[in-house]
Motif scaffolding. Structure first.
Motif, PDB file in Angstrom:
ATOM      1  N   ALA A   1     -32.454  20.930  31.996  1.00 16.63           N
ATOM      2  CA  ALA A   1     -32.321  19.465  31.952  1.00 16.63           C
ATOM      3  C   ALA A   1     -31.311  19.040  30.896  1.00 16.63           C
ATOM      4  N   TYR A   2     -31.275  19.738  29.761  1.00 18.31           N
ATOM      5  CA  TYR A   2     -30.290  19.428  28.718  1.00 18.31           C
ATOM      6  C   TYR A   2     -28.872  19.672  29.223  1.00 18.31           C
ATOM      7  N   GLY A   3     -28.686  20.737  29.981  1.00 16.88           N
ATOM      8  CA  GLY A   3     -27.365  20.991  30.553  1.00 16.88           C
ATOM      9  C   GLY A   3     -26.899  19.843  31.424  1.00 16.88           C
ATOM     10  N   TRP A   4     -27.800  19.294  32.230  1.00 13.27           N
ATOM     11  CA  TRP A   4     -27.442  18.148  33.076  1.00 13.27           C
ATOM     12  C   TRP A   4     -27.159  16.899  32.243  1.00 13.27           C
ATOM     13  N   ALA A   5     -27.929  16.672  31.168  1.00 12.57           N
ATOM     14  CA  ALA A   5     -27.678  15.510  30.315  1.00 12.57           C
ATOM     15  C   ALA A   5     -26.291  15.596  29.682  1.00 12.57           C
ATOM     16  N   GLU A   6     -25.912  16.790  29.224  1.00 10.52           N
ATOM     17  CA  GLU A   6     -24.580  16.982  28.657  1.00 10.52           C
ATOM     18  C   GLU A   6     -23.494  16.817  29.720  1.00 10.52           C
ATOM     19  N   TYR A   7     -23.773  17.272  30.920  1.00 12.45           N
ATOM     20  CA  TYR A   7     -22.819  17.105  32.026  1.00 12.45           C
ATOM     21  C   TYR A   7     -22.486  15.625  32.228  1.00 12.45           C
ATOM     22  N   HIS A   8     -23.494  14.779  32.318  1.00 10.76           N
ATOM     23  CA  HIS A   8     -23.255  13.359  32.564  1.00 10.76           C
ATOM     24  C   HIS A   8     -22.545  12.701  31.372  1.00 10.76           C
ATOM     25  N   ARG A   9     -22.920  13.071  30.141  1.00  4.22           N
ATOM     26  CA  ARG A   9     -22.264  12.504  28.954  1.00  4.22           C
ATOM     27  C   ARG A   9     -20.787  12.884  28.916  1.00  4.22           C
ATOM     28  N   LEU A  10     -20.502  14.146  29.143  1.00  2.00           N
ATOM     29  CA  LEU A  10     -19.123  14.623  29.056  1.00  2.00           C
ATOM     30  C   LEU A  10     -18.263  14.086  30.187  1.00  2.00           C
ATOM     31  N   LEU A  11     -18.839  13.945  31.378  1.00  2.00           N
ATOM     32  CA  LEU A  11     -18.072  13.431  32.504  1.00  2.00           C
ATOM     33  C   LEU A  11     -17.577  12.018  32.212  1.00  2.00           C
ATOM     34  N   ALA A  12     -18.417  11.196  31.592  1.00  2.10           N
ATOM     35  CA  ALA A  12     -18.000   9.831  31.244  1.00  2.10           C
ATOM     36  C   ALA A  12     -16.852   9.854  30.240  1.00  2.10           C
ATOM     37  N   GLU A  13     -16.932  10.732  29.242  1.00  2.00           N
ATOM     38  CA  GLU A  13     -15.852  10.840  28.251  1.00  2.00           C
ATOM     39  C   GLU A  13     -14.565  11.355  28.880  1.00  2.00           C
ATOM     40  N   MET A  14     -14.695  12.309  29.772  1.00  2.00           N
ATOM     41  CA  MET A  14     -13.505  12.880  30.413  1.00  2.00           C
ATOM     42  C   MET A  14     -12.778  11.842  31.260  1.00  2.00           C
ATOM     43  N   ARG A  15     -13.531  11.001  31.923  1.00  3.09           N
ATOM     44  CA  ARG A  15     -12.892   9.965  32.749  1.00  3.09           C
ATOM     45  C   ARG A  15     -12.077   9.012  31.885  1.00  3.09           C
ATOM     46  N   GLN A  16     -12.595   8.656  30.727  1.00  2.00           N
ATOM     47  CA  GLN A  16     -11.861   7.769  29.820  1.00  2.00           C
ATOM     48  C   GLN A  16     -10.567   8.423  29.342  1.00  2.00           C
ATOM     49  N   GLU A  17     -10.643   9.705  28.987  1.00  2.00           N
ATOM     50  CA  GLU A  17      -9.459  10.397  28.470  1.00  2.00           C
ATOM     51  C   GLU A  17      -8.441  10.644  29.574  1.00  2.00           C
ATOM     52  N   ALA A  18      -8.928  10.948  30.783  1.00  2.80           N
ATOM     53  CA  ALA A  18      -8.019  11.205  31.903  1.00  2.80           C
ATOM     54  C   ALA A  18      -7.208   9.972  32.264  1.00  2.80           C
ATOM     55  N   GLU A  19      -7.793   8.801  32.055  1.00  5.58           N
ATOM     56  CA  GLU A  19      -7.090   7.553  32.368  1.00  5.58           C
ATOM     57  C   GLU A  19      -5.842   7.397  31.509  1.00  5.58           C
ATOM     58  N   LYS A  20      -5.833   7.967  30.320  1.00  2.90           N
ATOM     59  CA  LYS A  20      -4.660   7.885  29.436  1.00  2.90           C
ATOM     60  C   LYS A  20      -3.524   8.780  29.920  1.00  2.90           C
ATOM     61  N   ILE A  21      -3.873   9.801  30.685  1.00  2.00           N
ATOM     62  CA  ILE A  21      -2.872  10.771  31.129  1.00  2.00           C
ATOM     63  C   ILE A  21      -2.354  10.450  32.517  1.00  2.00           C
TER      64      ILE A  21
ATOM     65  N   LEU B   1      -8.453  16.048  26.228  1.00  2.65           N
ATOM     66  CA  LEU B   1      -9.022  16.267  27.552  1.00  2.65           C
ATOM     67  C   LEU B   1      -9.293  17.751  27.768  1.00  2.65           C
ATOM     68  N   GLY B   2      -8.411  18.605  27.252  1.00  3.21           N
ATOM     69  CA  GLY B   2      -8.658  20.043  27.336  1.00  3.21           C
ATOM     70  C   GLY B   2      -9.915  20.447  26.594  1.00  3.21           C
ATOM     71  N   TYR B   3     -10.131  19.848  25.414  1.00  4.53           N
ATOM     72  CA  TYR B   3     -11.354  20.106  24.645  1.00  4.53           C
ATOM     73  C   TYR B   3     -12.594  19.673  25.428  1.00  4.53           C
ATOM     74  N   LEU B   4     -12.557  18.481  26.025  1.00  2.00           N
ATOM     75  CA  LEU B   4     -13.707  17.999  26.804  1.00  2.00           C
ATOM     76  C   LEU B   4     -13.942  18.869  28.029  1.00  2.00           C
ATOM     77  N   ASP B   5     -12.862  19.349  28.629  1.00  2.00           N
ATOM     78  CA  ASP B   5     -12.994  20.256  29.777  1.00  2.00           C
ATOM     79  C   ASP B   5     -13.684  21.551  29.357  1.00  2.00           C
ATOM     80  N   ALA B   6     -13.331  22.053  28.160  1.00  2.00           N
ATOM     81  CA  ALA B   6     -13.976  23.264  27.653  1.00  2.00           C
ATOM     82  C   ALA B   6     -15.449  23.007  27.346  1.00  2.00           C
ATOM     83  N   GLN B   7     -15.753  21.831  26.797  1.00  2.00           N
ATOM     84  CA  GLN B   7     -17.146  21.468  26.561  1.00  2.00           C
ATOM     85  C   GLN B   7     -17.908  21.368  27.891  1.00  2.00           C
TER      86      GLN B   7
END
Length: 563
Positions: free
Chosen positions: A257-277, A440-446
């Motif tokens: 369940a923790y893995g899924w919680a981190e998945y959703h948190r990181l996906l939101a951050e990645m979308r924000q960073e991807a918008e800059k690129i 974004l590379g860091y978030l992808d690794a996370q």
């Protein structure tokens, strides 16, 4: 070392290391023991049982040592808890006869036999004479490994079919590296002195012939026997391996369940960073694919090695004196290119005990010559500085204040991988990842580490995919679904993802330690910060944390909170 009549736990632990090196010269080589350079371990069932008996005998000695006056001190207590936990976990794996089906794309006895040559000293003719003797030992070592696997077949203890097929392919590559008929051992021996040319060449050819013999047996006898065997291990075996790699009995459903919680948190951050690129990108991985073609990159294998060396040197200069206090010998770390025929993931090898061999990072190129920068920066903060190198080299540096065991042999995977992932996050917290590509590379690794928790636990336990998942909600995980999910949530190429999934099938329970270990490090830091209040000093905490030696996750948070 000579053991005192009434030893304390640290003396028992160090005596164990001495006896282990006598049985396992590969461990001796990594520690820098010169006498180990010419030998290889006994990989047969008898050799495995000898190691297990050493563990049992050591635990009996530890029982006595813990009753001695002085054993209650913090430094003795930590060592005793680590030694007991590690040896008990190792015996649980041995007693379940897991060593009779140790097949996969990394960390098998055969991989150990090959990789130890990359850290064996090669400076003098005497060093190369020892290498020639070690090369002559390869056929016996691989025959012992094959004997163990054959006994596993006899007892119906089967390895997973998919990693077995990959392993056969790796053996083929080791046997012939470039189509010239020369194998990896012959290429390695070619670097030796002319005075030993005949001896080295003959020994290397014999080693390659042993690889071919093992490959043929794996392909023609072992692999066909596995037909219909599962690729996954089930809850009981997974729990055993999880304890081995993490140093704790995890609540696996909570971790999932923790893995899924981190998945959703990181996906939101990645979308924000991807918008800059790439504004409007459908997913963050579309933006990362754009960077593969149009982002910053390094051309050339030697050029990327030099660039990674510079990245680590710069990190050391920036961090030393501000966030860490580094001894001069800890400041040295080397960037290397990994030998072909291994897994796709980068890795780190720690320094020898006397630092005559420095810590080294290793980049598998997988045949590539163009390397996007976004995929390298946080990875080298993980593998090198401030990640694996700072922790593992610091342990060796302060070994006299701990024990050899705590500093070297007793490494708990989730502690080390958790620190390295914490190190990536730390560099983000400290402002080293302001560039959108690198962040974004860091978030992808996370995200990759969160995905590991999900798929490693999910597929081995055949858990249900949650209803709020955007991917096959309500279905049960399989390796095929895991690979599809990983491919959809990673910038890595398909061959890397395939290698990663094979790795999880090879060593179940190891891949989850990155995220769960990072969680433990963050929790320990937060507890220490609350205890100290405004007086909390991050640099002092880092150095104290890096100087306490290895700990399992059972003990890590408590010990970090005390600092």
């Amino acid at each position: 070392m000579s053991q005192t009549k009434n030893p304390l736990p640290r003396e028992v632990a160090d005596a164990y290391v001495d006896e282990l090196v006598a049985l396992d010269p590969v461990t001796g080589t990594y520690l820098g023991v010169k006498e180990s350079s010419s030998r290889l371990p006994d990989l047969s069932p008898a050799g495995q049982e000898a190691l297990a008996q050493l563990a049992r005998d050591t635990l009996a000695k530890l029982d006595e040592a813990e009753r001695r006056p002085g054993a209650e001190s913090d430094i003795e207590r930590r060592c005793a808890r680590l030694l007991r936990e590690r040896l008990t976990a190792e015996l649980a794996v041995h007693d379940a006869e897991e060593g009779l089906r140790a097949v996969g794309n990394l960390a098998t006895p055969a991989h150990t036999v090959r990789e130890v040559f990359t850290v064996t000293p090669t400076e003098t003719d005497e060093d190369w004479a020892a290498i020639a003797e070690r090369l002559r030992a390869v056929p016996t070592a691989l025959a012992g490994y094959r004997e163990s696997l054959a006994l596993g077949l006899e007892r119906k203890l089967y390895a997973a079919p998919r990693p077995t097929a990959t392993f056969v392919g790796q053996l083929t590559e080791w046997a012939e590296t470039d189509g010239s008929g020369r194998g990896w051992f012959e290429d390695f021996a070619a670097e030796g002195p002319e005075a030993l040319r005949t001896e080295l060449d003959e020994a290397a050819r014999a080693a390659t012939a042993a690889v071919v013999e093992l490959r043929d047996w794996m392909r023609d006898v072992y692999a066909p026997t596995l037909e219909g065997a599962p690729n996954t291990v089930g809850r009981e075996r997974y729990a055993r391996w999880s304890r081995y790699f993490n140093g704790t009995d995890l609540d696996l459903d909570e971790a999932y369940a923790y893995g899924w919680a981190e998945y959703h948190r990181l996906l939101a951050e990645m979308r924000q960073e991807a918008e800059k690129i790439l504004p409007g990108a459908e997913t963050p991985w579309v933006a990362l694919a754009h960077l593969d073609q149009h982002g910053k990159h390094i051309e050339g294998v030697e050029e990327v090695r030099d660039w990674l060396q510079g990245l680590m040197d710069q990190a050391i200069d920036a961090l030393d004196g501000t966030h860490f206090e580094l001894a001069e010998r800890v400041r040295k770390v080397e960037s290397r290119i990994a030998p072909p025929g291994g897994a796709a993931a980068p890795y780190y090898s720690p320094p020898s005990e006397d630092f005559s061999r420095p810590g080294r990072t290793w980049l598998p190129t997988m045949g590539e010559t163009r390397f996007p920068v976004y995929d390298l920066v946080s990875t080298w903060y993980h593998e090198g500085v401030p990640g694996h190198h700072l922790q593992l080299a610091q342990w060796v540096h302060v070994a006299e204040n701990l024990s050899r065991y705590q500093a070297t042999v007793g490494i708990v995977s989730a502690n080390a991988e958790g620190w390295a992932l914490y190190a990536e996050r730390l560099m983000d917290e400290l402002g080293f990842l302001t560039d959108a590509e690198q962040r974004l590379g860091y978030l992808d690794a996370q995200m990759m580490r969160a995905v590991r928790v999900i798929v490693d636990i999910g597929m081995h336990l055949e858990l249900e995919i949650p209803a709020d998942s955007p991917f096959h909600p309500g279905e049960r995980w399989t390796p095929e679904l895991a690979e599809e999910f990983f491919n959809a949530h990673s910038s890595r190429p398909a061959d890397y993802v395939e290698s990663e999934l094979t790795r999880y099938l090879t060593i179940p329970g190891q891949a989850i330690g990155y995220k769960l270990g990072e969680r433990a490090w963050l929790l320990g830091r937060e507890k220490a910060r609350k205890r100290h209040g405004d007086a909390f000093d991050l640099k002092s905490w880092h150095m104290a944390a890096l100087s306490q030696g290895s700990l399992g996750l059972d003990d890590l948070v408590d010990e970090l909170a005390r600092l």
